[in-house]
Design a protein around this motif. Structure first.
Motif, short mmCIF file in Angstrom:
data_model
loop_
_atom_site.label_atom_id
_atom_site.label_comp_id
_atom_site.label_asym_id
_atom_site.label_seq_id
_atom_site.Cartn_x
_atom_site.Cartn_y
_atom_site.Cartn_z
N MET A 1 -0.48 14.34 6.66
CA MET A 1 0.03 13.93 5.35
C MET A 1 -0.55 12.57 4.94
SD MET A 1 4.01 13.37 4.34
CE MET A 1 4.32 14.96 3.60
N LEU A 2 -0.23 11.55 5.73
CA LEU A 2 -0.79 10.21 5.48
C LEU A 2 -1.75 9.85 6.60
CD1 LEU A 2 -0.62 7.47 3.81
CD2 LEU A 2 0.89 6.71 5.66
N GLU A 3 -2.92 9.43 6.20
CA GLU A 3 -3.89 9.03 7.22
C GLU A 3 -4.49 7.67 6.87
OE1 GLU A 3 -7.05 11.36 10.00
OE2 GLU A 3 -5.78 12.40 8.53
N VAL A 4 -4.25 6.73 7.75
CA VAL A 4 -4.81 5.39 7.56
C VAL A 4 -5.87 5.19 8.63
CG1 VAL A 4 -4.30 2.92 7.49
CG2 VAL A 4 -2.57 4.57 6.72
N LYS A 5 -7.09 4.83 8.21
CA LYS A 5 -8.18 4.71 9.19
C LYS A 5 -8.82 3.34 9.13
CE LYS A 5 -9.83 9.43 9.85
NZ LYS A 5 -10.78 10.38 9.26
N ASP A 6 -8.76 2.65 10.25
CA ASP A 6 -9.49 1.38 10.44
C ASP A 6 -9.33 0.44 9.23
OD1 ASP A 6 -11.03 -0.38 11.91
OD2 ASP A 6 -12.91 0.31 10.98
N LEU A 7 -8.09 0.24 8.85
CA LEU A 7 -7.81 -0.51 7.62
C LEU A 7 -7.88 -2.02 7.85
CD1 LEU A 7 -6.90 0.04 4.64
CD2 LEU A 7 -4.57 -0.37 5.42
N HIS A 8 -8.72 -2.67 7.04
CA HIS A 8 -8.82 -4.13 7.06
C HIS A 8 -8.34 -4.66 5.71
CE1 HIS A 8 -11.31 -4.72 10.78
NE2 HIS A 8 -11.45 -3.41 10.58
N VAL A 9 -7.40 -5.57 5.73
CA VAL A 9 -6.85 -6.10 4.49
C VAL A 9 -6.78 -7.62 4.56
CG1 VAL A 9 -4.82 -6.21 2.99
CG2 VAL A 9 -5.47 -4.03 4.04
N THR A 10 -7.24 -8.27 3.49
CA THR A 10 -7.10 -9.73 3.44
C THR A 10 -6.18 -10.10 2.28
OG1 THR A 10 -9.02 -10.01 2.03
CG2 THR A 10 -9.40 -10.18 4.39
N VAL A 11 -5.43 -11.16 2.48
CA VAL A 11 -4.57 -11.72 1.44
C VAL A 11 -4.97 -13.18 1.28
CG1 VAL A 11 -2.21 -12.24 0.73
CG2 VAL A 11 -2.68 -10.18 2.06
N GLU A 12 -5.35 -13.53 0.06
CA GLU A 12 -5.81 -14.88 -0.22
C GLU A 12 -6.83 -15.36 0.82
OE1 GLU A 12 -2.18 -17.02 -0.52
OE2 GLU A 12 -1.75 -16.26 -2.54
N GLY A 13 -7.78 -14.49 1.11
CA GLY A 13 -8.87 -14.86 2.00
C GLY A 13 -8.55 -14.76 3.48
N LYS A 14 -7.30 -14.50 3.81
CA LYS A 14 -6.92 -14.43 5.23
C LYS A 14 -6.77 -12.98 5.63
CE LYS A 14 -3.61 -16.30 8.51
NZ LYS A 14 -2.31 -15.77 8.80
N GLU A 15 -7.41 -12.60 6.73
CA GLU A 15 -7.32 -11.21 7.17
C GLU A 15 -5.97 -10.97 7.85
OE1 GLU A 15 -10.22 -9.48 10.07
OE2 GLU A 15 -10.40 -7.94 8.49
N ILE A 16 -5.23 -10.00 7.29
CA ILE A 16 -3.89 -9.69 7.83
C ILE A 16 -3.94 -8.41 8.66
CG2 ILE A 16 -1.47 -9.23 7.26
CD1 ILE A 16 -2.29 -12.01 6.39
N LEU A 17 -4.53 -7.36 8.12
CA LEU A 17 -4.70 -6.14 8.89
C LEU A 17 -6.15 -6.09 9.38
CD1 LEU A 17 -2.70 -3.45 6.84
CD2 LEU A 17 -1.92 -4.90 8.74
N LYS A 18 -6.30 -5.80 10.68
CA LYS A 18 -7.63 -5.91 11.27
C LYS A 18 -8.00 -4.61 11.98
CE LYS A 18 -6.58 -10.77 12.06
NZ LYS A 18 -6.24 -11.80 13.07
N GLY A 19 -8.04 -3.55 11.22
CA GLY A 19 -8.45 -2.28 11.81
C GLY A 19 -7.26 -1.45 12.23
N LEU A 20 -6.37 -1.21 11.28
CA LEU A 20 -5.16 -0.43 11.59
C LEU A 20 -5.40 1.05 11.32
CD1 LEU A 20 -1.54 -1.37 10.85
CD2 LEU A 20 -2.33 0.88 10.12
N SER A 21 -5.02 1.87 12.27
CA SER A 21 -5.11 3.32 12.07
C SER A 21 -3.75 3.94 12.37
CB SER A 21 -6.17 3.93 13.00
OG SER A 21 -7.44 3.41 12.66
N LEU A 22 -3.41 4.95 11.54
CA LEU A 22 -2.09 5.55 11.69
C LEU A 22 -2.09 6.92 11.02
CD1 LEU A 22 1.05 5.10 12.28
CD2 LEU A 22 1.20 4.32 9.91
N THR A 23 -1.48 7.89 11.66
CA THR A 23 -1.34 9.21 11.04
C THR A 23 0.13 9.59 11.02
OG1 THR A 23 -3.51 9.86 11.86
CG2 THR A 23 -2.04 11.63 11.14
N VAL A 24 0.62 9.93 9.84
CA VAL A 24 2.00 10.40 9.73
C VAL A 24 1.97 11.84 9.24
CG1 VAL A 24 4.24 10.08 8.60
CG2 VAL A 24 2.85 8.08 9.19
N ASN A 25 2.57 12.74 10.01
CA ASN A 25 2.62 14.14 9.61
C ASN A 25 3.96 14.47 8.96
OD1 ASN A 25 0.02 14.89 10.71
ND2 ASN A 25 0.98 14.65 12.73
#
Lengths: 480, 250
Positions: free
Chosen positions: B1-25
C-alpha cells in the motif's frame, strides 16, 4: 423575506423604477451655479431646495478635499465631471442576455444571482425582461396601509416638503465635509423613508431592486426617519459587480431615530475596483451618519465592502438619546490595487449610551486597507460603554493593513474597550484543511468566511448568503 | 500500500531523514518510535505534503502512485490522512462544516454528489457517539478552545468519518490523560480493517498497550535502526532508546 415577495419587489421596481420621468438629456462637464439650477429644475424642485443646494455649493467652494486618509490617488478635476446624465433609453441598452459581456454573466452565475435578475442587473432593457403585470400597486398599498413612505428623494422633495425641510441636512450638515457639501449641491437621486410612530415597517426595504437604471446616482442622497417606537431594516447595494462610467461617487446617508426607534442599515458594495493596475475603478467617498435622537433608540450599520478602487467611508452614530445604542459591523475586502480607509465614529453624548464595533478587514494582492475609528465620550455621557473589536487578515505578503483607533474620553464613568488583531492567513490552517482533501481555494474561502462570521450573521439572510459568495469571487486567485 | 524507499529529507538545509525505507501493507498497524528529534513527525508530514520539507532523494509511492508528485489535497483524496499532533484552530468555522466540506470533497473526487443532509447527520451522530463527544462539538469552531484531549478526539472523529485507506497519527497520545487515551485508542482500533493501513508515530510505549501494533520501527538519526513486533516496544519501554542507538552506531 419570502421569495414571492422578493419576486414582487423585483418586478415592481424594474417595471416602474424611480427615475422614469427624466428625459434623456445630459449636461456637459463642469460645475457652477448654472449646473445646480439645471439639476434643480430638471427635478422639478421648489425654490427653497435650489437655495439649499446653492448654499451648499458656496460652502463647498471654500473647502478643500481631506488629505488625512491613508489613500493615494491623483487629484480629482471637479470641472471634468458631468453632474447630470439621464439613464440610457431602452433602445440603447442590450435587448437580451446574448448581448451582454459573458464575463459579467459568469460572475452572476458564481454569485448565485437568480436568472431573472441577471438580465435586469446587466442593464437589459426592462420591457424585454418582464411582462407588464403591475404589482406596484400591491407593494405601495402594503406600505401605505402601514403609513410608511418609501420613495425617491426627488419625489419626497416635491410631495413631503415639510419632512424634508425638517430633517434634510440635520444629521450630516452641509458643511460637514468636502464630499458632503458637494453632494448637497448636486445630488440627483436617492431614497427617502419615513416610518411613523409605533410602526414596524412590514418588509425589508431595498434599493437592490432598482439597479436597472444605468445611472444609479453618482451623488446619492438617502434620508431615513423612524419616529417614536418605529422600526425599519434597509438594504442598500448589490453583490453583483457594478460598472459605471462615473468614477467619482459621493453619497450621503442620513438616519434619524427618535424614541425607542430602531434602524438597521445594511450595505453590500461591489463597485468596479479597476483593472489589474487599478485603473478605471470607482472612487467611493461616502458620508453615512445616524442620529439616535430619542432615548433608547438604536441604529445599526452593517457593511460588506468589496469593490471600488478607493473607499473612504465611516458610517457613524451620534448617540444623543439616553441609553441609545450604536452598532457598526463591517467586512472590508481589498484585492489587486484597491485602497480602503474605512471605519466608524461613535459619538456618545447621552447618559448610558452604548456602542459596539466589529470590524474585519481582509487584504490580499497589493491592496492597502486602514481601519479608522473614533470613540468619543462626552462629559454628559455618564456610564457610557464602548466595545471595539478590530481584526485584520492578510493574504500574501504584498498587502497592508493599518489600524487608527482614536479615543476621546470626557467622562470618567465610561468604559471603553478596544481589541485588535492582525494575522496572516495561516499556512498551517491551509495545510490542515488541504490535508483533509479540501482544495486550497475552498480552504481560503472557508477560513476567510469564518473570520467574517461575526459580521455576516448581522446581515439579513439573503444578503448573508450572497456576501459569502461575493467574498469568494473577490478573493479568487488571491493565493498561490 | 505505502512504500517509502531510501527517503532523504532536509528542513532548512539540515538533513532530518537520511535514507528511510518503510513498507506498510493493507491491514497492518505500524508504530514508528524513537527519541525526540529522530525525524518521526517529519516522515508523516512529508507523506502528507507539508511545505518546508525538501525531499533530496528517494521515493514514496501509495498504491502505485508517486506521492511526491501529488498536491496536498490529492494525497488526502487518494486515501492518506494525517492526524495532527497539534490540530490547528480555525476561528469562525464550525467543526461540522469542515467535516462536511472534507467528506463532500472526497465524494466529489469519487464522482459522487454531496451527501444528503439527513444521511450526513446520521453518520456524524453515530461517530461522535463513538468518540464519546458531545453534539455541541459540531457547532463549535474547529479546535478553538478545545482541550488537548478534545482536539485529539476530534482528529480521530475526522478519520472515522472520512475512512482513509492509510491513517497516519502523529503523537496522537501526547497530552492525553488515561481516560482520553482509552477513547482515542478505541477509536483507532475501530479503524483497524483488512483494507486499511495505520501508521502510528509515538514517543511512548504506553499507547501501544491499547493499540497493539503489527510492526514496531525504531527511528534513530533519520533511519530505521531496528524493526520488530510488539515485543520490541516493550523492550524499549524497559531499556530506553540508548541501546538501539549504540547498536545502530556499531
Amino acid at each position: 423575506m419570502a421569495s414571492q415577495e422578493m419576486e414582487q419587489l423585483v418586478r415592481r421596481e424594474y417595471k416602474e423604477g424611480f427615475v422614469t420621468d427624466i428625459e434623456s438629456d445630459t449636461i456637459p462637464p463642469g460645475l457652477d451655479e448654472g449646473t445646480i439650477a439645471f439639476i434643480s429644475q430638471r427635478k422639478g424642485e421648489p425654490e427653497w431646495m435650489l437655495e439649499w443646494r446653492l448654499k451648499a455649493y458656496h460652502q463647498w467652494l471654500k473647502m478643500t478635499p481631506p488629505s488625512w486618509a491613508h489613500l493615494d490617488y491623483p487629484a480629482i478635476d471637479y470641472q471634468a465631471i458631468s453632474y447630470f446624465s439621464a439613464p440610457k433609453r431602452p433602445e440603447d441598452r442590450p435587448q437580451s442576455l446574448d448581448e451582454v459581456d459573458p464575463k459579467l454573466l459568469e460572475t452572476y452565475e458564481k454569485l448565485g444571482i437568480p436568472l431573472h435578475e441577471r438580465a435586469a442587473l446587466a442593464g437589459v432593457a426592462v420591457d424585454a425582461v418582464f411582462d407588464s403585470v403591475s404589482v406596484t400597486t400591491t407593494f405601495k398599498e402594503k406600505l401605505g396601509e402601514a403609513g410608511v413612505i418609501f420613495c425617491s428623494i426627488s419625489e419626497a422633495i416635491r410631495d413631503y416638503p415639510e419632512l424634508i425641510k425638517q430633517y434634510l441636512g440635520t444629521v450630516v450638515p452641509v458643511a460637514d465635509n468636502y464630499f458632503a457639501a458637494l453632494n448637497s449641491a448636486v445630488f440627483t437621486d436617492g431614497s427617502f423613508v419615513f416610518v411613523p410612530e409605533g410602526v414596524t415597517c412590514p418588509m425589508e426595504l431595498s434599493t437592490y431592486f432598482r439597479i436597472n437604471a444605468a445611472n444609479t446616482g453618482q451623488f446619492e442622497r438617502t434620508l431615513i426617519i423612524c419616529e417614536n417606537r418605529a422600526q425599519v431594516s434597509y438594504l442598500e447595494g448589490c453583490t453583483a459587480p457594478q460598472r459605471d462610467e462615473n468614477q467619482l461617487h459621493a453619497a450621503v446617508v442620513e438616519l434619524v431615530a427618535l424614541e425607542d426607534a430602531y434602524i438597521k442599515y445594511s450595505t453590500v458594495q461591489n463597485w468596479y475596483p479597476g483593472d489589474e493596475d487599478g485603473k478605471g475603478g470607482i472612487y467611493n467617498f461616502v458620508t453615512k451618519r445616524g442620529d439616535c435622537r430619542g432615548d433608547r433608540s438604536r441604529i445599526s450599520w452593517t457593511q460588506v465592502e468589496t469593490g471600488s478602487a478607493i473607499t473612504w467611508k465611516y458610517p457613524s452614530c451620534v448617540l444623543r438619546g439616553k441609553d441609545s445604542i450604536g452598532e457598526f459591523y463591517s467586512v472590508a475586502v481589498t484585492n489587486g490595487r484597491q485602497q480602503a480607509d474605512t471605519g466608524t465614529k461613535m459619538i456618545h453624548i447621552g447618559e448610558g449610551t452604548r456602542s459596539y464595533i466589529v470590524s474585519k478587514g481582509i487584504s490580499a494582492g497589493r491592496s492597502n486597507q486602514s481601519y479608522r475609528g473614533l470613540v468619543k465620550i462626552g462629559p454628559r455621557a455618564k456610564g457610557a460603554r464602548n466595545f471595539t473589536q478590530c481584526d485584520s487578515l492578510l493574504i500574501g505578503d504584498q498587502c497592508g493593513a493599518h489600524t487608527f483607533p482614536y479615543q476621546e474620553i470626557g467622562n470618567s464613568t465610561a468604559t471603553v474597550e478596544h481589541e485588535a488583531t492582525t494575522s496572516k492567513i495561516g499556512e498551517d490552517q491551509l495545510f490542515y484543511c488541504q490535508s483533509r482533501g479540501i482544495s486550497e481555494e475552498d480552504a481560503v474561502s472557508m477560513i476567510v468566511n469564518g473570520f467574517c462570521k461575526d459580521v455576516f450573521q448581522e446581515l439579513p439572510m439573503e444578503f448573508a448568503v450572497e456576501a459569502e459568495a461575493l467574498l469568494n469571487v473577490t478573493l479568487e486567485g488571491a493565493v498561490g | 500500500m505505502l512504500e517509502v524507499k531510501d527517503l532523504h529529507v532536509t528542513v532548512e538545509g539540515k538533513e532530518i531523514l537520511k535514507g528511510l525505507s518503510l513498507t506498510v501493507n493493507a491491514g497492518e498497524v505500524h508504530a514508528i518510535m524513537g527519541p525526540n528529534g529522530a525525524g518521526k513527525s517529519t516522515l508523516s508530514a512529508v507523506i502528507a505534503g507539508k511545505e518546508g520539507y525538501e525531499v533530496t532523494s528517494g521515493t514514496i509511492t501509495f498504491e502505485g502512485q508517486d506521492v511526491l508528485e501529488m498536491e496536498i489535497e490529492e494525497r488526502a483524496l487518494a486515501g492518506m490522512l494525517l492526524g495532527f499532533q497539534y490540530p490547528v484552530e480555525i476561528p469562525g468555522v464550525k467543526n461540522i462544516y469542515l467535516l462536511k466540506a472534507a467528506l463532500n470533497a472526497q465524494r466529489a473526487a469519487n464522482g459522487q454528489g454531496d451527501m444528503p443532509a439527513p444521511e450526513f447527520m446520521k453518520l456524524i451522530k453515530s461517530k461522535i457517539a463513538e468518540m464519546k463527544m458531545d453534539a455541541s462539538f459540531l457547532q463549535r469552531a474547529v479546535n478553538e478552545g478545545f482541550s488537548g484531549g478534545e482536539k485529539k478526539r476530534n482528529e480521530i472523529l475526522q478519520m472515522l468519518v472520512l475512512q482513509p485507506k492509510l491513517a497516519m497519527l502523529d503523537e496522537i497520545d501526547s497530552g492525553l490523560d488515561i481516560d482520553a487515551m482509552r477513547i482515542v485508542a478505541d477509536g483507532v482500533n475501530s479503524l483497524r480493517a483488512a483494507d486499511r493501513g495505520i501508521l502510528l508515530v509515538t514517543h511512548y510505549q504506553r499507547l501501544l498497550d491499547y493499540i497493539i501494533p503489527d510492526r514496531v520501527h525504531v527511528l534513530v538519526d533519520g533511519r530505521i535502526a531496528k524493526s520488530g513486533d510488539k515485543e520490541l516496544a516493550k523492550e524499549l519501554e524497559s531499556r530506553g532508546y540508548d541501546w538501539v542507538e549504540e547498536e545502530s552506531a556499531a
